[in-house]
Design an enzyme around this catalytic site. Structure first.
Site, mmCIF file in Angstrom:
data_model
loop_
_atom_site.group_PDB
_atom_site.id
_atom_site.type_symbol
_atom_site.label_atom_id
_atom_site.label_comp_id
_atom_site.label_asym_id
_atom_site.label_seq_id
_atom_site.Cartn_x
_atom_site.Cartn_y
_atom_site.Cartn_z
ATOM 1 N N ASN A 44 38.047 30.100 43.831
ATOM 2 C CA ASN A 44 37.892 30.860 45.074
ATOM 3 C C ASN A 44 36.467 30.633 45.565
ATOM 4 O O ASN A 44 35.512 31.182 45.016
ATOM 5 C CB ASN A 44 38.139 32.354 44.772
ATOM 6 N N LYS A 46 35.088 31.508 48.269
ATOM 7 C CA LYS A 46 34.575 32.598 49.126
ATOM 8 C C LYS A 46 33.903 32.000 50.372
ATOM 9 O O LYS A 46 34.441 31.058 50.936
ATOM 10 C CB LYS A 46 33.655 33.508 48.317
ATOM 11 N N HIS A 140 42.082 40.509 47.745
ATOM 12 C CA HIS A 140 40.837 40.387 46.969
ATOM 13 C C HIS A 140 39.985 41.636 47.174
ATOM 14 O O HIS A 140 39.930 42.184 48.280
ATOM 15 C CB HIS A 140 40.074 39.127 47.394
ATOM 16 N N GLU A 142 36.961 42.019 47.578
ATOM 17 C CA GLU A 142 35.944 41.902 48.627
ATOM 18 C C GLU A 142 36.540 42.152 50.006
ATOM 19 O O GLU A 142 35.815 42.355 50.973
ATOM 20 C CB GLU A 142 35.278 40.513 48.544
ATOM 21 N N GLU A 216 41.419 41.401 38.457
ATOM 22 C CA GLU A 216 39.989 41.177 38.641
ATOM 23 C C GLU A 216 39.256 42.518 38.650
ATOM 24 O O GLU A 216 39.190 43.192 39.690
ATOM 25 C CB GLU A 216 39.736 40.472 39.974
ATOM 26 N N GLY A 222 31.306 38.401 40.125
ATOM 27 C CA GLY A 222 29.996 37.922 40.580
ATOM 28 C C GLY A 222 28.827 38.605 39.901
ATOM 29 O O GLY A 222 27.688 38.495 40.327
ATOM 30 N N SER A 262 33.719 36.652 36.701
ATOM 31 C CA SER A 262 32.701 35.950 35.907
ATOM 32 C C SER A 262 33.295 35.098 34.788
ATOM 33 O O SER A 262 32.708 34.976 33.712
ATOM 34 C CB SER A 262 31.671 36.932 35.343
HETATM 35 P P1 PGA Z 1 33.447 35.359 40.084
HETATM 36 O O1 PGA Z 1 34.520 35.718 41.232
HETATM 37 O O2 PGA Z 1 34.091 34.360 39.188
HETATM 38 O O3 PGA Z 1 32.258 34.815 40.820
HETATM 39 O O4 PGA Z 1 33.131 36.623 39.373
HETATM 40 C C1 PGA Z 1 35.883 35.820 40.955
HETATM 41 C C2 PGA Z 1 36.613 36.241 42.210
HETATM 42 O O5 PGA Z 1 36.065 37.012 42.997
HETATM 43 O O6 PGA Z 1 37.754 35.810 42.457
#
Ligand code: PGA
Length: 371
Positions: A44, A46, A140, A142, A216, A222, A262
Site C-alpha cells: 500500500n 499510500k 483503511h 487512515e 491492521e 507506520g 509495520s
Molecule cells: P505500515 O502501513 O506497514 O507502514 O505500518 C500498513 C498499512 O497502513 O496498510
C-alpha cells in the site's frame, strides 16, 4: 472520529460465547490447521511517491528484485501493489512490461461508495477496474479515522458491495486504535466493523475467495510497533471465528486474512508462519524494493509449513494403520493389550527418532488395559 460500537444482539451473543479464550469450539481447531488458503502480500503505497519519475523508478526496482525470484520457483504468495490512483496506469504498465514470470496485481486504495455521479475528486469502482486494477483497499484506518476522510461502516459496506459486483477483490481493513485497545474494546470494535461491513454480503461472498480481510491495529500502522506474532495470530483467529458466525465456517476458512502494521523484512517470516495469518498489507516497507521483495520471499515459510504438515499427517496415517493392523493381529494371537501398547510406544519413539513425525502429540496413546 470516535468509532461507535453497537449493542447488536448477534455480536453480544457471539462475544459471550467466544470472546474468552477459554471457549474452544470445534471450528477453531479447523481454522488453525487449514493451510490451503494461499498467501497474499500487497503493498500500500499510500500518498507516495511524489512524482511519476519516482514511481517508475520504484516499480522498476521492485520488478528487478522480484523477477529473478519468480523465475527460480513458483512463488508462494500472490503479490500486488496499490499505488495512488493517478499512478495506477503507469505502474500497471511498468509491471506488465516485466511480468514475464508472475503477474503482480495492481490495486486501488479506495473507491467511492456510489456507482457514479456528481462526486468531485472521487473514483468509481468501474473506472478503477478499467484502469487495470484487480483489487481495492477498502476501509483503511487512515480513511475511517478522519486523517483523510470519515468513512462510516455503512459506506464501507456499500463499497464492499460495489467492489464485489465490479469483480474487484476488496482488501477489507479492520483494526482497533490504541485507546480502544487500552479500554479493552478491541474485540467489540473488530466485531462491529465486521458485522456492519459485511451486512447483506453473506450470499455475495460465495466461496470466500472474493475478499481479503486485513487486520491492521491502528497503533501499529507506520509506527514501527508491530503486534507480537502471538497477538496477531490470536486476534486473526478471533476474526476468523467471528466470520464463521457471520458467513459460515466453510467461507470463513477460505478467506485470506492479512496482518498489516509495520510488517518488515525482519518480522515478516515470524508473522507469516502463524497458521491464521495469510499474508500482509505492507505500507512503508513496500516503498523499498529490496525490503518488499524480502517480505514476498518470506511467504515461502507457508509452503514449508504446509509440506511439514503433510508429511506429519502422512506419518500419523501410516502409524495409525500399522497400529490398527497390529492390534488386529495381536487380538487374533490373543496377546495382551499392554504388550501391544509397549510396542506402539516403541514404534512412536522410533518414528520420532527418524524425524518422520513432526507432531507426535497428536497421537493419543490410550491407557494400558489387559484384554
Ligand atoms: P505500515 O502501513 O506497514 O507502514 O505500518 C500498513 C498499512 O497502513 O496498510
Amino acid at each position: 472520529m470516535k468509532q461507535k460500537t453497537y449493542n447488536i444482539p448477534a455480536i453480544t451473543k457471539f462475544q459471550q460465547k467466544y470472546q474468552t479464550n477459554k471457549a474452544k469450539p470445534q471450528q477453531l481447531k479447523i481454522a488453525s490447521i487449514n493451510t490451503q488458503r494461499g498467501t497474499a502480500i500487497y503493498g500500500n503505497w499510500k500518498m507516495n511517491p511524489s512524482t511519476v519519475e519516482e514511481a517508475v523508478a520504484l516499480s522498476h526496482d521492485i520488478m528487478l528484485k522480484l523477477d529473478p525470484y519468480f523465475k527460480t520457483k513458483p512463488a508462494t504468495a500472490e503479490v500486488g501493489i496499490c499505488p495512488p490512483s493517478g499512478l495506477m496506469t503507469i505502474v500497471n504498465g511498468m509491471l506488465l512490461d516485466s511480468r514475464a514470470a508472475k503477474p503482480v496485481q495492481i490495486g486501488a486504495q479506495n473507491i467511492h461508495h456510489e456507482k457514479k455521479g456528481a462526486f468531485t475528486g472521487e473514483m468509481s469502482a468501474s473506472l478503477v477496474k478499467s484502469l487495470g486494477a484487480s483489487c481495492v483497499i477498502i476501509g483503511h484506518s487512515e480513511r475511517r479515522g478522519g486523517q483523510s476522510a470519515y468513512e462510516s461502516n455503512k459506506q464501507i459496506n456499500q463499497k464492499l458491495n460495489l467492489a464485489i459486483d465490479s469483480k474487484l477483490l476488496p482488501i477489507f481493513c479492520i483494526g482497533e486504535t490504541l485507546k480502544e485497545k487500552e479500554l479493552g474494546k478491541k474485540y467489540d470494535i473488530l466485531a462491529t466493523q465486521l458485522f456492519e461491513g459485511l451486512k447483506g454480503l453473506k450470499e455475495k461472498i460465495k466461496s470466500g475467495n472474493e475478499m481479503i480481510i486485513a487486520y491492521e491495529p491502528v497503533w501499529a500502522i507506520g509506527t514501527g510497533k508491530t503486534a507480537t506474532s502471538k497477538d496477531a495470530q490470536d486476534t486473526i483467529f478471533y476474526i476468523r471465528r467471528f466470520l464463521s458466525h457471520l458467513i459460515g465456517i466453510e467461507k470463513a476458512l477460505k478467506i485470506r486474512i492479512q496482518y498489516g502494521g509495520s510488517m518488515n523484512e525482519k518480522n515478516a517470516m515470524e508473522l507469516l508462519s502463524q497458521p491464521d495469518i495469510d499474508g500482509g498489507l505492507i505500507g512503508g516497507a513496500s516503498l523499498k524494493a529490496p525490503e518488499f521483495s524480502k517480505i514476498v520471499q518470506a511467504a515461502d515459510v507457508k509452503q514449508k509449513i504446509h509440506q511439514d504438515e503433510k508429511a506429519a499427517t502422512e506419518a500419523i496415517k501410516q502409524f495409525n494403520l500399522i497400529q490398527a493392523n497390529a492390534l488386529e493381529r495381536l487380538q487374533k494371537a490373543k496377546i495382551s493389550r499392554s504388550r501391544f501398547y509397549d510396542t506402539t510406544e516403541a514404534m512412536l519413539k522410533d518414528l520420532k527418532a527418524k524425524k518422520q513425525l513432526q507432531q507426535p502429540t497428536q497421537i493419543e496413546i490410550k491407557p494400558r488395559a489387559s484384554v
